[in-house]
Design an enzyme around this catalytic site. Structure first.
Site, mmCIF file in Angstrom:
data_model
loop_
_atom_site.group_PDB
_atom_site.id
_atom_site.type_symbol
_atom_site.label_atom_id
_atom_site.label_comp_id
_atom_site.label_asym_id
_atom_site.label_seq_id
_atom_site.Cartn_x
_atom_site.Cartn_y
_atom_site.Cartn_z
ATOM 1 N N LYS A 167 1.076 -1.286 0.153
ATOM 2 C CA LYS A 167 0.022 -0.103 0.161
ATOM 3 C C LYS A 167 0.993 1.311 0.131
ATOM 4 O O LYS A 167 1.381 1.676 1.017
ATOM 5 C CB LYS A 167 -0.782 -0.074 1.322
ATOM 6 C CG LYS A 167 -2.083 0.986 0.967
ATOM 7 C CD LYS A 167 -2.699 1.530 2.252
ATOM 8 C CE LYS A 167 -1.838 2.588 2.657
ATOM 9 N NZ LYS A 167 -1.673 3.884 1.955
ATOM 10 N N GLY A 186 4.725 7.838 9.984
ATOM 11 C CA GLY A 186 4.524 8.573 11.308
ATOM 12 C C GLY A 186 4.414 7.787 12.438
ATOM 13 O O GLY A 186 3.752 6.857 12.426
ATOM 14 N N ALA A 226 2.111 8.581 14.747
ATOM 15 C CA ALA A 226 0.751 8.441 15.058
ATOM 16 C C ALA A 226 0.193 7.607 14.222
ATOM 17 O O ALA A 226 -0.808 6.628 14.657
ATOM 18 C CB ALA A 226 0.039 9.974 14.754
ATOM 19 N N THR A 227 0.539 7.197 12.795
ATOM 20 C CA THR A 227 -0.291 6.360 12.125
ATOM 21 C C THR A 227 0.289 5.017 12.740
ATOM 22 O O THR A 227 -0.567 3.881 12.527
ATOM 23 C CB THR A 227 0.363 6.466 10.825
ATOM 24 O OG1 THR A 227 0.362 7.831 10.298
ATOM 25 C CG2 THR A 227 -0.562 5.718 9.638
ATOM 26 N N GLU A 275 9.123 1.419 10.933
ATOM 27 C CA GLU A 275 10.336 2.168 10.653
ATOM 28 C C GLU A 275 9.499 3.789 10.664
ATOM 29 O O GLU A 275 9.035 3.899 9.649
ATOM 30 C CB GLU A 275 10.735 1.776 9.387
ATOM 31 C CG GLU A 275 11.106 0.547 8.872
ATOM 32 C CD GLU A 275 12.642 0.074 9.818
ATOM 33 O OE1 GLU A 275 13.306 1.192 10.095
ATOM 34 O OE2 GLU A 275 12.849 -0.835 9.756
ATOM 35 N N CYS A 329 13.749 10.569 6.824
ATOM 36 C CA CYS A 329 13.660 10.251 8.276
ATOM 37 C C CYS A 329 14.855 10.134 9.134
ATOM 38 O O CYS A 329 14.754 10.778 10.187
ATOM 39 C CB CYS A 329 13.081 8.869 8.318
ATOM 40 S SG CYS A 329 13.918 7.542 7.444
ATOM 41 N N GLU A 348 10.030 16.069 15.032
ATOM 42 C CA GLU A 348 10.200 15.892 13.567
ATOM 43 C C GLU A 348 9.661 17.234 12.914
ATOM 44 O O GLU A 348 8.533 17.159 12.977
ATOM 45 C CB GLU A 348 9.966 14.547 12.934
ATOM 46 C CG GLU A 348 10.315 14.196 11.494
ATOM 47 C CD GLU A 348 9.902 12.830 11.344
ATOM 48 O OE1 GLU A 348 8.708 12.529 11.469
ATOM 49 O OE2 GLU A 348 10.732 12.378 10.790
HETATM 50 P P1 NAD Z 1 2.116 8.693 7.417
HETATM 51 O O1 NAD Z 1 2.337 7.625 8.586
HETATM 52 O O2 NAD Z 1 1.138 9.658 7.254
HETATM 53 O O3 NAD Z 1 1.623 7.549 6.235
HETATM 54 C C1 NAD Z 1 2.389 6.163 5.898
HETATM 55 C C2 NAD Z 1 1.470 5.329 5.276
HETATM 56 O O4 NAD Z 1 0.560 4.717 6.135
HETATM 57 C C3 NAD Z 1 0.912 5.838 4.111
HETATM 58 O O5 NAD Z 1 0.889 4.806 2.974
HETATM 59 C C4 NAD Z 1 -0.442 6.042 4.503
HETATM 60 O O6 NAD Z 1 -1.579 5.838 3.485
HETATM 61 C C5 NAD Z 1 -0.626 4.889 5.290
HETATM 62 N N1 NAD Z 1 -1.736 4.908 6.514
HETATM 63 C C6 NAD Z 1 -2.324 5.983 6.948
HETATM 64 N N2 NAD Z 1 -3.306 5.796 7.975
HETATM 65 C C7 NAD Z 1 -3.166 4.586 8.146
HETATM 66 C C8 NAD Z 1 -3.971 3.662 8.892
HETATM 67 N N3 NAD Z 1 -4.725 3.784 9.887
HETATM 68 N N4 NAD Z 1 -3.620 2.177 8.982
HETATM 69 C C9 NAD Z 1 -2.700 1.817 8.051
HETATM 70 N N5 NAD Z 1 -1.913 2.708 7.209
HETATM 71 C C10 NAD Z 1 -2.162 4.018 7.313
HETATM 72 O O7 NAD Z 1 3.522 9.079 6.982
HETATM 73 P P2 NAD Z 1 4.099 9.794 5.833
HETATM 74 O O8 NAD Z 1 3.580 11.203 5.897
HETATM 75 O O9 NAD Z 1 3.676 9.253 4.294
HETATM 76 O O10 NAD Z 1 5.619 9.673 5.753
HETATM 77 C C11 NAD Z 1 6.498 10.567 6.621
HETATM 78 C C12 NAD Z 1 6.686 9.915 7.841
HETATM 79 O O11 NAD Z 1 7.408 8.437 7.602
HETATM 80 C C13 NAD Z 1 7.838 10.649 8.522
HETATM 81 O O12 NAD Z 1 7.535 10.498 10.025
HETATM 82 C C14 NAD Z 1 8.943 9.981 8.216
HETATM 83 O O13 NAD Z 1 10.084 9.961 9.193
HETATM 84 C C15 NAD Z 1 8.774 8.691 8.312
HETATM 85 N N6 NAD Z 1 9.705 7.703 7.461
HETATM 86 C C16 NAD Z 1 10.384 6.807 8.192
HETATM 87 C C17 NAD Z 1 11.282 5.924 7.552
HETATM 88 C C18 NAD Z 1 12.075 4.784 8.272
HETATM 89 O O14 NAD Z 1 12.881 3.993 7.708
HETATM 90 N N7 NAD Z 1 12.369 4.915 9.403
HETATM 91 C C19 NAD Z 1 11.504 6.035 6.066
HETATM 92 C C20 NAD Z 1 10.749 7.023 5.234
HETATM 93 C C21 NAD Z 1 9.897 8.054 6.088
#
Ligand code: NAD
Length: 496
Positions: A189, A242, A244-245, A263, A298, A399
């Site tokens: 997804k 993130g 919260a998600t 991650e 990240c 962040e």
């Molecule tokens: P996000 O948490 O908003 O979304 C991540 C994914 O989760 C998306 O595909 C989104 O559609 C999905 N999602 C949303 N609600 C959901 C739910 N209730 N259940 C399951 N899936 C759901 O994050 P973002 O804005 O896409 O990405 C930025 C974040 O990702 C930042 O905090 C960044 O640091 C982190 N990140 C971490 C790494 C790592 O390897 N540690 C790498 C890249 C990004």
């Protein structure tokens, strides 16, 4: 000659692909049944495409397709799985420009950097192709002669891979390559902000010979992600995004006790000691923390901790470098920094900086505004440096996910480590020193899963990567990365 003139550019080819945002399920393209989303070009603010997002119905169909494909993929000889993954790598490589252009149109990442991201994904597929025929169990010394006790590394079956928007092709590779090499089928997804590059990569994998249903791509938003995490036939979830998600993911997964890899985000620190090569460190720190993906990474070093005796000199270098970063059209090879991903992101980033400065949580040295002039229609934020940042304030602890560098002074190694470890995150750390013993001492003391000394590793596939504390748990890369997609079966055979 005329063909060369008329040949579509990568951007034109990619724009044509934006017309089809249907899911890829069991080898077929399936229209989405959830809400329609307008995709906006972050560099120009213009609408590029409408996409009917996938919802729980498409998730149900994708899990069923993956489930149906699993027996065949699991029985596929490891050498054949290896060869298929290699062909996927070749197909991605052959379509580097097209995939990179999709990423540029999705998130505004400069085309050059997006090409490098696709190159990274190719390497990850090649690396994990090599693991497919090297997965071994052990013979346990239980009672030699009377018992044969051995283990088999087994795939989970259907794996859910949920990825963010900020590096869509590389994020896909980090999860899909090891999951497939281990013999799992995948429901991927992608983020609703960047679905097109994942759909194209999925289609290329099919063309490269991956059997239908082994990799399904379902571009949905939260409702689709939630349905995937709750699904009883999903054996493992690998999530990047993130915090919260992540809470919602873990809560949904708890219903079936589905194991989860997380991650998550970070607020990683660069520790610059006075004995480092300050001139180049100041420049690098600004480039790595600000220009790379407009600070939307990240593990980027978004906090710069500098030993007091060189503090002013480093800030001077960092500010000069930040002011020299060229913002512009991400398809222009001369551009070093593109826009941030959305209008909302730009407002959030600028608002966070304004609030911090207003509340005395730091001194604005440069930036802090949305870029004007020709760039005003896009979501460009000026590279921003805030010095004397209050280590207890959100600017220095949370962040921001934008081109904002918080700079703080320190006195001595102990204070540097305490400041670096003073957030709830634990993703990465960067140590800048020419003192060998200090480098290892500080690397050992940092509460972070990934430490670089005098540079930054570009996520090599052979090296495990993962966060500590609020940055998540589990690994991507190396042997540890494929083991996340395997579970152990122990077989105990009585010989008497
Ligand atoms: P996000 O948490 O908003 O979304 C991540 C994914 O989760 C998306 O595909 C989104 O559609 C999905 N999602 C949303 N609600 C959901 C739910 N209730 N259940 C399951 N899936 C759901 O994050 P973002 O804005 O896409 O990405 C930025 C974040 O990702 C930042 O905090 C960044 O640091 C982190 N990140 C971490 C790494 C790592 O390897 N540690 C790498 C890249 C990004």
């Amino acid at each position: 000659m005329t063909t060369a003139v008329n040949a579509p550019t990568p951007a034109e080819r990619a724009k044509a692909l934006l017309a089809d945002g249907r899911s890829l399920i069991g080898g077929d393209r399936v229209p989405g049944t959830a809400e329609t989303r307008t995709h906006v070009d972050p560099a120009t603010g213009t609408a590029l495409a409408e996409i009917a997002l996938a919802g729980p119905g498409e998730i149900e169909a994708a899990v069923a397709a993956a489930r149906a494909a699993f027996p065949g993929w699991r029985r596929t000889a490891p050498g054949a799985r290896r060869d298929t993954l290699r062909r996927i790598a070749d197909a991605l490589e052959a379509h580097t420009d097209e995939l990179a252009a999709l990423v540029t149109l999705e998130i505004g990442q400069p085309f050059r950097a997006a090409r490098a991201g696709v190159g990274g994904a190719v390497e990850w597929f090649r690396y994990y192709a090599g693991w497919a025929d090297k997965l071994e169990g052990i013979v346990a010394p239980v009672a030699p002669g009377s018992v044969l006790d051995y283990t088999i590394p087994e795939p989970y079956g259907v794996v859910a891979a949920i990825i963010p928007w900020n590096g869509p092709v590389i994020s896909l590779a980090l999860k899909v390559a090891p999951a497939l090499a281990a013999g799992n089928c995948v429901v991927l997804k992608p983020s609703e902000l960047a679905p097109f590059s994942s759909l194209r990569a999925g289609a290329l994998a099919l063309e490269a010979g991956l059997p239908p249903g082994v990799l399904n791509v379902v571009p949905g938003a939260a409702a689709a992600g939630d349905a995937l995490c709750r699904h009883p036939q999903v054996g493992k979830i690998s999530f990047t995004g993130g915090g919260a998600t992540a809470r919602a993911v873990v809560t949904a997964a708890a219903e079936e006790h589905t194991p989860v890899v997380l991650e998550l985000g970070g607020k990683s620190a660069s520790l610059v000691f006075a004995d480092a090569d300050v001139a180049s460190v100041g420049k690098l720190a600004a480039i790595l923390g600000l220009a790379q993906n407009s600070g939307q990474g990240c593990f980027l070093p978004t906090r710069l901790l500098v030993e007091r005796s060189v503090y002013d000199a480093v800030i001077e270098r960092v500010v000069a470098t930040a002011q020299g970063i060229r913002l512009g059209d991400p398809f222009d090879p001369g551009t070093s920094m593109g826009p941030v991903v959305s209008e909302e992101a730009s407002a959030r980033i600028v608002g966070t900086v304004e609030r911090a400065v207003r509340e005395g949580a730091g001194r604005l040295c440069t930036g802090g505004r949305r870029a004007g002039g020709d760039l005003a229609r896009g979501f460009f934020v000026e590279p921003t440096v805030v010095a004397d940042a209050d280590p207890t304030a959100p600017l220095a602890r949370e962040e921001i996910f934008g081109p904002v560098l918080a700079v703080l002074p320190f006195d001595g190694e102990e204070e540097a480590v305490a400041l670096a470890n003073g957030t709830r995150y634990g993703l990465a750390g960067y140590v800048w020193t020419n003192d060998l013993r200090r480098a290892h001492r500080v690397a050992g003391a940092l509460e972070a899963g990934y430490v670089s000394v005098n540079g930054m590793a570009p996520l090599p596939p052979a090296a495990p990567f993962g966060g500590w504390n609020a940055s998540g748990h589990g690994q991507e890369g190396g042997r540890a990365g494929i083991e996340e997609f395997l579970r152990t079966k122990n077989v105990h055979v009585s010989l008497r």
